[in-house]
Motif scaffolding. Structure first.
Motif, mmCIF file in Angstrom:
data_model
loop_
_atom_site.group_PDB
_atom_site.id
_atom_site.type_symbol
_atom_site.label_atom_id
_atom_site.label_comp_id
_atom_site.label_asym_id
_atom_site.label_seq_id
_atom_site.Cartn_x
_atom_site.Cartn_y
_atom_site.Cartn_z
ATOM 1 N N ALA A 42 -7.137 -16.347 -0.350
ATOM 2 C CA ALA A 42 -7.166 -15.398 0.285
ATOM 3 C C ALA A 42 -6.263 -15.208 1.447
ATOM 4 C CB ALA A 42 -8.681 -14.775 0.848
ATOM 5 N N MET A 43 -6.077 -16.078 2.206
ATOM 6 C CA MET A 43 -5.250 -16.288 3.234
ATOM 7 C C MET A 43 -3.472 -16.370 2.733
ATOM 8 S SD MET A 43 -6.893 -19.252 5.696
ATOM 9 C CE MET A 43 -7.953 -18.801 7.068
ATOM 10 N N VAL A 44 -3.332 -17.070 1.779
ATOM 11 C CA VAL A 44 -2.070 -16.741 1.386
ATOM 12 C C VAL A 44 -1.660 -15.385 0.742
ATOM 13 C CG1 VAL A 44 -0.606 -17.385 -0.845
ATOM 14 C CG2 VAL A 44 -1.889 -19.074 0.507
ATOM 15 N N GLY A 45 -2.824 -14.759 0.245
ATOM 16 C CA GLY A 45 -2.552 -13.195 -0.097
ATOM 17 C C GLY A 45 -2.506 -12.536 0.957
ATOM 18 N N ALA A 46 -3.349 -12.754 2.087
ATOM 19 C CA ALA A 46 -3.135 -11.947 2.992
ATOM 20 C C ALA A 46 -1.559 -12.040 3.919
ATOM 21 C CB ALA A 46 -4.047 -12.145 4.162
ATOM 22 N N ILE A 47 -1.127 -13.254 3.790
ATOM 23 C CA ILE A 47 0.269 -13.425 4.360
ATOM 24 C C ILE A 47 1.210 -12.602 3.437
ATOM 25 C CG2 ILE A 47 2.026 -15.317 4.579
ATOM 26 C CD1 ILE A 47 -0.373 -17.366 5.380
ATOM 27 N N GLY A 48 1.060 -12.875 2.187
ATOM 28 C CA GLY A 48 1.896 -11.829 1.355
ATOM 29 C C GLY A 48 1.859 -10.436 1.697
ATOM 30 N N GLY A 49 0.553 -9.898 1.967
ATOM 31 C CA GLY A 49 0.403 -8.595 2.179
ATOM 32 C C GLY A 49 1.068 -8.112 3.622
ATOM 33 N N ILE A 50 0.932 -9.047 4.561
ATOM 34 C CA ILE A 50 1.553 -8.794 5.972
ATOM 35 C C ILE A 50 2.998 -8.600 5.889
ATOM 36 C CG2 ILE A 50 2.127 -9.759 8.287
ATOM 37 C CD1 ILE A 50 -0.865 -11.276 7.946
ATOM 38 N N ALA A 51 3.754 -9.693 5.043
ATOM 39 C CA ALA A 51 5.335 -9.613 4.874
ATOM 40 C C ALA A 51 5.724 -8.491 4.063
ATOM 41 C CB ALA A 51 5.548 -10.874 4.203
ATOM 42 N N VAL A 52 4.854 -8.046 3.023
ATOM 43 C CA VAL A 52 5.741 -6.921 2.291
ATOM 44 C C VAL A 52 5.517 -5.652 2.492
ATOM 45 C CG1 VAL A 52 5.618 -8.484 0.117
ATOM 46 C CG2 VAL A 52 3.925 -6.985 0.664
ATOM 47 N N THR A 53 4.337 -5.254 3.455
ATOM 48 C CA THR A 53 3.990 -4.050 3.793
ATOM 49 C C THR A 53 5.078 -3.309 4.521
ATOM 50 O OG1 THR A 53 1.719 -4.491 4.119
ATOM 51 C CG2 THR A 53 2.215 -2.578 4.989
ATOM 52 N N PRO A 54 6.092 -3.816 5.224
ATOM 53 C CA PRO A 54 7.153 -3.089 6.053
ATOM 54 C C PRO A 54 8.205 -2.624 4.721
ATOM 55 C CG PRO A 54 6.723 -4.940 7.272
ATOM 56 C CD PRO A 54 5.748 -5.095 5.924
ATOM 57 N N ILE A 55 8.048 -3.274 3.497
ATOM 58 C CA ILE A 55 9.260 -3.048 2.560
ATOM 59 C C ILE A 55 8.495 -1.990 1.562
ATOM 60 C CG2 ILE A 55 10.485 -3.727 0.299
ATOM 61 C CD1 ILE A 55 10.730 -6.538 1.771
ATOM 62 N N SER A 56 7.326 -2.148 1.049
ATOM 63 C CA SER A 56 6.852 -1.404 -0.051
ATOM 64 C C SER A 56 5.658 -0.552 0.379
ATOM 65 C CB SER A 56 6.372 -2.349 -1.078
ATOM 66 O OG SER A 56 5.158 -3.208 -0.794
ATOM 67 N N LEU A 57 5.289 -0.700 1.523
ATOM 68 C CA LEU A 57 4.305 0.153 1.889
ATOM 69 C C LEU A 57 2.928 -0.590 1.292
ATOM 70 C CD1 LEU A 57 6.434 2.236 2.581
ATOM 71 C CD2 LEU A 57 4.904 4.258 2.246
ATOM 72 N N MET A 58 1.591 -0.047 1.809
ATOM 73 C CA MET A 58 0.384 -0.533 1.298
ATOM 74 C C MET A 58 -0.402 0.618 1.260
ATOM 75 S SD MET A 58 -0.385 -3.421 -0.058
ATOM 76 C CE MET A 58 0.414 -4.524 0.473
ATOM 77 N N GLU A 59 -1.318 0.533 0.043
ATOM 78 C CA GLU A 59 -2.315 1.438 -0.053
ATOM 79 C C GLU A 59 -3.639 0.788 -0.836
ATOM 80 O OE1 GLU A 59 0.597 2.232 -1.250
ATOM 81 O OE2 GLU A 59 0.389 2.268 -3.489
ATOM 82 N N TYR A 60 -4.822 1.582 -0.471
ATOM 83 C CA TYR A 60 -6.205 0.672 -1.372
ATOM 84 C C TYR A 60 -6.046 0.225 -2.487
ATOM 85 C CZ TYR A 60 -7.925 4.553 -3.835
ATOM 86 O OH TYR A 60 -8.251 5.373 -4.696
#
Lengths: 314, 384, 295
Positions: free
Chosen positions: C198-216
């Motif tokens: 989950a931590m690895v996943g969260a790190i991925g999310g933190i890193a890509v959100t500025p590029i691809s945006l994030m939604e639920y």
């Protein structure tokens, strides 16, 4: 077909024949129709998974092939619907062979991804080359046979559940046949059944074809009932949902597939009261029921009944 | 097996709670609404649902329709055709509604066409696709409030022609929304002397569209037209900005929300889109027939939901208000409601434009309903 | 022409990096339990959205937000494992996998409830103009994502091969009974694997959100791609899944560039199927290792 199953079948047939008189109104009937359509796919998936031990995340692909082939032929060439449906099943059977041959070499997660990939490829093909593209197309003729058009919800309900009943009987006989016993042997130990002279490969391909044909049949029923289809209805998420039906109902029992399909189709309708929270409640109920009814609903009920019988005698 | 019993109890309670009826003074007029509140098209369904809830409150507070309160029963179609079929059956049979507004997407609306025709109940769709209302003689009971996709395309192409742009690259999202835009873009290009140099596609959850943009650039296009809703249009804008394309970016009418400018930041500067007047109402002349209505709707919505209604909330506004006006004038009679909408919605100002329904056109809007709008300094500006 | 090719490559690297991180997360849990946690995509979403919450809504400093996000995601996974995976018999793999599907639906519901349906974004880690290499443009954030992906793979490699806990975790997957016999607390290892992934996943999310945006509801798509990446590389091989992720990302981008963008997902999957046909255990997977596994 065992005696227990025969009794259950009688109860089942009585229930579906009486249902339109109790659950009047085409809303309730339409929920019933979609449950039946899902049940048909789930039975195929159940045989594939519960008896042949093969996982598939690509059932929606076959479902979509059945719907699209049948709908496109009936719209473009105006052939009788029953012929179009047969064509849909034939194409799905062909696709199943193409998928089953490489899939034979795979197991577990690898097989899951291979079937998932197949389903997604079908989805992309429908999006790119399917009639109407991602928007889909409508004005598909209703189901008709010998000049009688099945249009009303109650007659379509009988049609769909009639098909489910026939399929279930056919499947029970299949499971109890020589091939069926061989299938269960594959599930238990592939190596052992190979050694006993069971041609595992051919049998596996046959089951793949069977499940694909069931799914395609269901897909064409869907197309000729809703009279509009688009690729969105045949995505990976539908495959996952179908898998969920089989697991919730009980993977080792065909009745389980039917019950699971009904439960998973009806549940969102019951949860409408929760409005936007329905996804939360839905997730919660799924998680809890998987955790507490581990073997599935139907095996659980059978256990309960047998317990009661046992304690009654004692 | 305590858990089993508890779950059983939960199911029973759920079943019972479905049959609870509500009571009111004078019998309410029931209107059904089917929106994609969840699922991939929830960008549409969310503001639509909010709008309808808000209008219902306002109408009932003002005494309802001739003393009857209205009751809008909202169903979530989860952006799924099967679900919207079920929802329509429920609304028609259990709730016995006078009319249905929605669904939010073209596919879902198309799936309801045969049902509504059989049930002889009017449907005022909130989706744009032309097949929803055409051919009109087979869509007797079906209307829609969003402008046609080809009106949007005509607005873009006419503007391009005036600026001397003749070669474009188009990119569309691979959903029904993008697809109907793509078809309109391809169909109308010859009429405006425009060649499509590149025709690109991407998925609704894709995270980078540089490849598609690079291809468009390499094909020698003079402008990019992007057709999508949701986060992808922001990603495209960001990629377009990062790649320094050296050509203007046009978006579809789906761009019409301040949220997009906020998300894209400075990358949004210079993006052009044909938008309904709802997002630029404050820039309209005071005597414009839509201005007062747009101002009130925007202000009310923002006060209640702390966000903008956007173009799509407006579609629900138009659909509901048309039905409400029809009931007010002709009473709770489905056939009369239908006839009223077809014949009497004339020069009727809504949020989407000024509607002119007729027996030949069940949408009643053309490209004049749109303004070409550019993003400048983080705000909209109408292009002349 | 080279510029165009390079641009396709960069685009492929950007998308591939995310797939790689999700695939890596799958592997961590697979290595401890033999199951695939299909809620892995949701943890990427949790990462992106929580990061937004801490940094943009609560206005916390960048590093604090990142650490908090990673910790909360780990905690969430801990809860998930304790409540839904631990009570189950570890023999029914299919049931466990379906439970992760159910949990992913539940998580999506929670995310929708908290964050609504709108996409979220926050500024990239470093502001500034993108780099231009031989005419092709690469955003600074893309380099961050790629860098973080490789840091993760190195750290995880070291963890599984150099530390006792890591080695113990690997033993659990291959043979839980034997692992228990030599004194490894299998349950604890499984719990740890969920937290770690989950931590690895969260790190991925933190890193890509500025590029691809994030939604639920971005999770399922990420899970599917990550699953394919893990399979392409060969399950159980962390480096394999990273390679698989980049291969799929680049394949998609090249298909979009040189064949047709509408077919990019299909062609990438077709190649995956072809690879499985010739190498049923993935590119880097070993067939003997696969036969030893139950699933």
């Amino acid at each position: 077909m065992g005696r227990g199953n025969f009794t259950t079948l009688l109860v089942f047939i009585t229930a579906i024949s009486l249902f339109p008189f109790i659950g009047s109104g085409s809303y309730v009937l339409t929920v019933g129709i979609f449950s039946g359509i899902n049940a048909l796919v789930a039975i195929g998936l159940c045989i594939l998974m519960g008896y042949a031990g093969q996982v598939s995340l690509g059932q929606a692909g076959f479902y979509g092939i059945g719907a699209y082939v049948s709908a496109v032929i009936s719209v473009k060439f105006g052939l009788p619907v029953i012929v179009c449906m047969a064509a849909g099943m034939a194409v799905a059977a062909g696709a199943a062979v193409v998928l089953a041959i490489p899939a034979l070499r795979l197991k577990g997660h690898y097989l899951a991804v291979a079937t998932l990939g197949f389903g997604e490829i079908i989805h992309v093909i429908l999006n790119e080359w399917g009639l109407g593209g991602p928007s889909g197309f409508g004005d598909i003729p209703n189901f008709s046979l010998f000049g009688i058009t099945v249009e009303s919800a109650s007659s379509f309900f009988y049609l769909v559940w009639g098909v489910v009943a026939v399929t279930a009987v056919f499947s029970f006989n299949l499971i109890n046949s020589r091939n069926g016993r061989a299938l269960r042997a594959i599930h238990d130990s592939e190596t052992a059944s190979n050694a006993m002279g069971v041609d595992v490969s051919v049998l596996k391909i046959k089951v793949f074809i069977l499940s694909a044909v069931y799914a395609a049949f269901a897909g064409s029923l869907y197309a000729h009932y809703v009279t509009f289809i688009s690729p969105a209805s045949f995505s990976l998420f539908h495959s996952v949902l179908l898998l969920m039906m089989v697991i919730v109902g009980g993977i080792t029992n065909i009745w389980g597939a039917i019950v699971g399909a009904v439960v998973i189709t009806v549940l969102p309708e019951l949860l409408k009261k929760f409005e936007e929270f329905d996804i939360l409640v839905y997730g919660l109920i799924l998680t809890l029921s998987l955790m507490f009814f581990r073997k599935g609903l139907v095996p659980l009920i059978i256990d309960k009944l047998q317990q009661r019988k046992g304690s009654g005698r004692a | 097996m305590k858990v089993f019993k508890i779950l059983l109890a939960v199911f029973i309670v759920l079943g019972l709670s479905m049959s609870v009826a509500n009571s009111a003074g004078k019998e309410p007029y029931k209107i059904g609404a089917i929106f994609s509140v969840t699922g991939p098209a929830s960008f549409l369904g969310e503001p639509e649902k909010n709008t309808v809830i808000m209008l219902q409150e306002q109408i009932n507070k003002a005494g309802g329709i001739n003393g009857h309160p209205i009751e809008v029963i909202i169903e979530d179609s989860k952006s799924d055709e099967t679900q919207s079929v079920l929802a329509s059956k429920k609304l028609l049979e259990s709730d016995k509604v006078l009319a249905i507004i929605g669904p939010s997407t073209t596919g879902e609306s198309m799936a309801l066409v045969p049902i509504m025709n059989t049930a002889k109940t009017p449907l005022v769709s909130c989706a744009a696709g032309a097949p929803i209302t055409q051919p009109v003689n087979e869509r007797h009971w079906i209307f829609k409030t969003p402008q046609y996709d080809f009106s949007v395309v005509e607005a873009i192409y006419a503007y391009m022609k005036s600026k001397g742009i003749a070669k474009v690259g188009i990119m569309t999202v691979s959903t029904g929304f993008g697809d109907s835009g793509k078809k309109a873009l391809q169909e109308l290009a010859p009429k405006y002397g425009i060649t499509i140099a590149a025709d690109e596609r991407y998925g609704p959850k894709d995270s980078d569209m540089s490849t598609q943009l690079t291809k468009i650039k390499a094909a020698g296009a003079q402008a990019v037209i992007n057709w999508s809703i949701g986060p992808t249009q922001v990603v495209v804008t960001k990629n377009w900005h990062a790649l320094k394309m050296g050509m203007p970016l046009f978006q579809s009418h789906g761009w019409g929300s301040k949220k997009n400018i906020e998300l894209a930041g400075k990358a949004a500067e210079g993006v052009i889109a044909p938008l309904g007047r709802l997002v630029v109402w404050d820039k309209l002349a005071d005597k414009h027939p839509q201005k007062a209505l747009l101002k009130k709707y925007s202000a009310d919505y923002e006060a209640k939901y702390k966000s903008e209604p956007g173009t799509f909330g407006g579609h629900a506004y138009d659909s509901l208000m048309m039905v409400v006006e029809a009931i007010k004038k002709v009473g709770p009679d489905k056939a009369k409601i239908r006839n009223y909408i077809e014949t009497k919605i004339n020069k009727w100002p809504g949020t989407g434009g000024i509607f002119n329904m007729s027996s030949k056109d069940h949408c009643g809007l053309d490209k004049d309903a749109l303004e070409m709008v550019v993003v400048k300094n983080g705000d909209w500006e109408i292009l002349k | 022409m080279f510029t165009v090719f390079l641009q396709f490559l960069f685009s492929g690297l950007t998308t591939g990096a995310v797939y790689a991180l999700v695939g890596l997360g799958f592997n961590i849990i697979y290595n401890a339990t033999s199951i695939i946690n299909l809620a892995q995509g949701e943890f990427v979403v949790v990462g992106g959205l929580l990061m937004w919450l801490f940094s943009e809504s609560f206005k916390l400093p960048f590093l604090v937000s990142a650490v908090l996000t990673i910790l909360v995601s780990g905690l969430l996974a801990l809860l998930m494992e304790r409540l839904t995976i631990k009570p189950l018999p570890k023999t029914d793999l299919l049931l466990m996998i379906m439970i992760t599907v159910a949990v992913s639906i539940l998580l999506r519901g929670l995310l929708m409830f908290k964050f609504g349906k709108n996409p979220y974004v926050y500024p990239p880690f470093t502001e500034g103009e993108p780099f231009i290499i031989a005419g092709a443009v690469i955003q600074q954030q893309t380099l961050w994502v790629i860098g973080i992906t490789f840091s993760c793979i190195i750290l995880i490699y070291l963890f599984f091969n150099r530390t006792l806990i890591g080695k113990a975790m690997r033993a659990c997957a291959v043979n839980p009974t034997a692992a228990m016999l030599v004194g490894i607390d299998v349950e604890k290892m499984i719990m740890l694997s969920f937290v770690l992934s989950a931590m690895v996943g969260a790190i991925g999310g933190i890193a890509v959100t500025p590029i691809s945006l994030m939604e639920y509801d971005k999770g399922p798509m990420l899970a599917v791609k990550g699953f394919c990446a893990a399979i392409m590389g060969g399950l159980g091989r962390g480096r394999g899944s990273v390679a698989g992720g980049f291969i799929i990302g680049i394949l998609e981008s090249m298909t979009a560039g040189y064949i047709h963008s509408g077919l990019k997902d299909a062609v990438a999957l077709l190649i995956l199927l072809a690879i499985l046909f010739f190498k049923p255990a993935g590119i880097f997977g070993s067939k003997t290792a696969l036969q030893m596994r139950r699933f």
